[in-house]
Enzyme design. Sequence first.
Site, short mmCIF file in Angstrom:
data_model
loop_
_atom_site.label_atom_id
_atom_site.label_comp_id
_atom_site.label_asym_id
_atom_site.label_seq_id
_atom_site.Cartn_x
_atom_site.Cartn_y
_atom_site.Cartn_z
N CYS A 1 22.80 12.01 21.00
CA CYS A 1 23.13 12.26 22.40
C CYS A 1 24.59 11.95 22.74
O CYS A 1 25.34 11.40 21.95
CB CYS A 1 22.25 11.39 23.29
SG CYS A 1 20.53 11.41 22.80
N GLY B 1 24.46 17.18 22.61
CA GLY B 1 23.07 17.32 23.01
C GLY B 1 22.89 18.48 23.96
O GLY B 1 23.54 18.51 25.01
N ASN C 1 22.80 6.59 23.41
CA ASN C 1 23.06 7.47 22.28
C ASN C 1 22.80 6.66 21.03
O ASN C 1 23.39 5.59 20.85
CB ASN C 1 24.51 7.96 22.31
CG ASN C 1 24.98 8.57 20.98
OD1 ASN C 1 26.11 8.40 20.58
ND2 ASN C 1 24.11 9.28 20.31
N GLY C 2 21.95 7.17 20.17
CA GLY C 2 21.70 6.47 18.92
C GLY C 2 20.23 6.45 18.60
O GLY C 2 19.44 7.24 19.14
N TYR D 1 31.52 16.11 11.24
CA TYR D 1 30.86 17.19 11.99
C TYR D 1 30.61 16.90 13.46
O TYR D 1 30.81 17.76 14.31
CB TYR D 1 29.50 17.50 11.33
CG TYR D 1 28.62 18.43 12.15
CD1 TYR D 1 28.81 19.81 12.09
CD2 TYR D 1 27.63 17.92 12.98
CE1 TYR D 1 28.02 20.67 12.85
CE2 TYR D 1 26.84 18.77 13.74
CZ TYR D 1 27.03 20.14 13.67
OH TYR D 1 26.26 20.98 14.42
P1 AMP Z 1 21.49 24.02 6.90
O1 AMP Z 1 21.57 25.44 7.28
O2 AMP Z 1 20.13 23.44 7.13
O3 AMP Z 1 21.97 23.73 5.50
O4 AMP Z 1 22.44 23.21 7.89
C1 AMP Z 1 23.81 23.21 7.67
C2 AMP Z 1 24.55 23.58 8.91
O5 AMP Z 1 24.10 22.79 10.00
C3 AMP Z 1 26.03 23.34 8.72
O6 AMP Z 1 26.70 24.55 9.00
C4 AMP Z 1 26.39 22.26 9.72
O7 AMP Z 1 27.52 22.65 10.48
C5 AMP Z 1 25.17 22.09 10.60
N1 AMP Z 1 24.73 20.68 10.68
C6 AMP Z 1 24.77 19.74 9.76
N2 AMP Z 1 24.24 18.58 10.21
C7 AMP Z 1 23.86 18.81 11.47
C8 AMP Z 1 23.26 18.01 12.49
N3 AMP Z 1 22.91 16.75 12.29
N4 AMP Z 1 23.03 18.58 13.67
C9 AMP Z 1 23.34 19.85 13.88
N5 AMP Z 1 23.90 20.66 12.97
C10 AMP Z 1 24.17 20.16 11.78
#
Ligand code: AMP
Length: 500
Positions: free
Chosen positions: A29, A55, A130-131, A270
């Site tokens: 969040c 979020g 958040n957490g 990220y």
């Molecule tokens: P996936 O398609 O399941 O391999 O997810 C990878 C993609 O999800 C990457 O392009 C990341 O930018 C994004 N991503 C990675 N970790 C998260 C996260 N915790 N929450 C949202 N998006 C994520």
Amino acid sequence: MTFPFDQDLISPQIHTKDPYEDDKFHEECGVFGVYGSEDAATFTALGLHALQHRGQEACGIVAYDGTHFNSHKALGLVDTNFNKASVIAKLKGHAAIGHNRYSTSGEPALRNVQPMYADLDFGGFAVAHNGNLTNAHTLRRELVKRGSIFQSTSDTETIVHLVAVSRKKTIAERLIDATKQVKGGYAIIACAGDQVFGLRDPNGIRPLVLGKIGDAHILASETCALDIIGADFVRDIQPGEMVTIDDKGIVTQFPFKKAESKLCIFEYIYFARPDSFMDGKSVYEMRKNIGAHLALESPVQGAEIVVPVPDSGVPSAIGYANASGVPFDLGIIRNHYVGRTFIEPTDKIRHLGVRLKHNANRKFIEGKSVVLVDDSIVRGTTSRKIVEMVRAAGAREVHMRISSPPTIKSCFYGIDTPSSSELLASQKSVQEICEHIKADSLAYISIDGLYKAVGETGRNNKKPQYCDACFSGQYPVELTDHAKNWTGAEITGLKERNKA
Ligand code: AMP
């Protein structure tokens, strides 16, 4: 004195699944708080808008006007829920706190939307968090046994109940008493007794910053939320620090036993917005550095173009291109009118989501050896689709480069990752993942390279300078609930429950 509470919940309740089905709480969040401005609610709505990336499922604001707490909470985005003057006008007060909720699974129910509010013996108490608390289920079971009546499935409510039953004198002492019992990664903003509190967990896993605009003090998850309202950045709230803000100013204290600083390194990779600063470092610059290190560690012979997977791959792809001398271009275009792929709850939609979101920019990739740069591979859905798309658009070779080490473990401190069994890198070797996503080559940045990129001389393996549990499996804070392996009704101790 108990303050009357005007709560307006506008969205219909949606319950898609058993709220107790998951093995952990899902909270990821953004938080924002203001004390000392008649524009508190407006500032909070703007701040939450800047923190929307943290979020997108729900948002809420609770404002305090000296007599009343005024609240508006709803499922959905900030700009749809707080775009009306009538909504903001209702949120009267010189103090306000707000929250954006993110959840990739679990229950998107209105009762979980924050800030949480309760009428306690000292008056109203609103809290946004958040957490993720790693002992929330354990505490919840004890509290339920002692008579606490929980209204939500959110771990944040545990804090409300702990404050409610605390026997300490002042509200600040009660908040400290409560948070001394919780474990995990958290940044908390609370409003009670004409005070706003900001609190960061002892390891500082989740970020929180302090700002100032005129006479008003601001608390926010990230500095980009200060920029949007024109507030000055004052400083990061330190790990384990609590600030109390009221009409006399700001008081700071360090109520917890001193612990090692462990900011979540994934914020740099990220999660945070690239225009934010965290611990004095530009997130954008860190991402570019990571890309540059990745290029040095894993160059691609004969590469003709570096293409980011937009948007999160852009800064590291720029860093990769600069360091390698290979031209950068936007070989994939993103449609901005779809949410983050990852947040869609079912696999079916997630697959569809990738196609809805990205398209190859054929003219720039046709016939070329392409280096694709993304920040992470989680389940592998995005990489597989993107590699296929780039090939279908005529790329001669597709080389995938990832600006994080392999994600092998779940996060229990507030970044929503699937369970280890769903994480591709916990099941497959790099070579197997490369075959799975059908790339010509695949390389991740090394964990040491990552630490160098964010300004360290390398990872101190005995005392890692950041929380990198998702890459190393070294969890800095005990996983109390997870170790107990509770599921379903065991979490609350209740056999029957109302799903509504
Ligand atoms: P996936 O398609 O399941 O391999 O997810 C990878 C993609 O999800 C990457 O392009 C990341 O930018 C994004 N991503 C990675 N970790 C998260 C996260 N915790 N929450 C949202 N998006 C994520």
